[in-house]
Design a protein around this motif. Sequence first.
Motif, short mmCIF file in Angstrom:
data_model
loop_
_atom_site.label_atom_id
_atom_site.label_comp_id
_atom_site.label_asym_id
_atom_site.label_seq_id
_atom_site.Cartn_x
_atom_site.Cartn_y
_atom_site.Cartn_z
N ALA A 40 0.83 -1.20 0.00
CA ALA A 40 0.00 0.00 0.00
C ALA A 40 0.87 1.25 0.00
CB ALA A 40 -0.93 0.00 1.21
N THR A 41 1.95 1.23 0.77
CA THR A 41 2.87 2.37 0.81
C THR A 41 3.53 2.58 -0.55
OG1 THR A 41 3.30 1.90 3.13
CG2 THR A 41 4.84 3.36 2.03
N ARG A 42 3.96 1.48 -1.19
CA ARG A 42 4.56 1.57 -2.53
C ARG A 42 3.58 2.14 -3.54
NH1 ARG A 42 6.14 -4.02 -3.19
NH2 ARG A 42 7.00 -4.17 -1.14
N GLU A 43 2.33 1.68 -3.50
CA GLU A 43 1.32 2.17 -4.43
C GLU A 43 1.07 3.66 -4.22
OE1 GLU A 43 -2.23 -0.15 -4.11
OE2 GLU A 43 -1.23 -1.98 -4.82
N GLU A 44 0.99 4.09 -2.97
CA GLU A 44 0.75 5.50 -2.68
C GLU A 44 1.93 6.36 -3.15
OE1 GLU A 44 -0.70 8.35 0.91
OE2 GLU A 44 -1.42 6.30 0.69
N THR A 46 3.94 5.64 -5.60
CA THR A 46 3.87 5.65 -7.06
C THR A 46 2.83 6.66 -7.54
OG1 THR A 46 4.47 3.31 -7.10
CG2 THR A 46 3.49 4.21 -9.09
N LYS A 47 1.68 6.69 -6.90
CA LYS A 47 0.63 7.65 -7.27
C LYS A 47 1.11 9.08 -7.05
CE LYS A 47 -3.32 4.64 -6.39
NZ LYS A 47 -4.47 4.39 -5.52
N LEU A 54 2.97 14.70 -13.51
CA LEU A 54 1.93 15.31 -14.34
C LEU A 54 1.85 16.82 -14.11
CD1 LEU A 54 -0.97 12.71 -14.12
CD2 LEU A 54 0.40 13.28 -16.13
N VAL A 55 1.94 17.22 -12.85
CA VAL A 55 1.88 18.65 -12.53
C VAL A 55 3.09 19.38 -13.12
CG1 VAL A 55 2.02 20.32 -10.63
CG2 VAL A 55 0.45 18.40 -10.49
#
Length: 183
Positions: A40-44, A46-47, A54-55
């Motif tokens: 979950a930490t890795r996914e967050e 990455t997001k 993108l910004v």
Amino acid sequence: MDTEEQEIFHSQNSQGNSSKYKAQVEEGKRAGIKEVIKEATREEETKNNKLQELVSRNNILLMKTKTLFPFDFFPDTFIIDMTKVNIISRIFWATEKITNINLKDIIDVSVETTLFMGTLIITYIPTIESVVTPLDPVVYKISLMKRRDALRAQRILKGILIARREGIEISKCSPDELKHVIS
């Protein structure tokens, strides 16, 4: 060993084995929970990294121009960045209409030119995720641009269209590299 001793022996072994088994199960649960938390930490992360990228890409200008003042009393602004096209149409003082077109929505770009001026014509299909049926293409015209600015904008947008159709990931190119190749 008689049957009574065997039962006592088996019951003691099964209690020992069951306590070992319970300990192993608990250890496995703890390890599983740790792994889920790590994932979950890795996914967050990455997001968050993708959002930051993108910004930062959103603020990189490929082109910015305005329509000609004497012919247009309230000049419009035309901006191409790495992810979208912004068209700021001014009708009167302190009034403006901002149109954002994602580069992935553009299906065609053309130019009409005269001796000194040009009109950039962008055809795009707006994407609305809640709509099931495809929408009709929208044609947007930016008139009274300098001829060279209209032609340059067409080259940039056509280059992006061709790159996208060929499967080239333009978001991974540096802005300077992209300007050099496309313009």
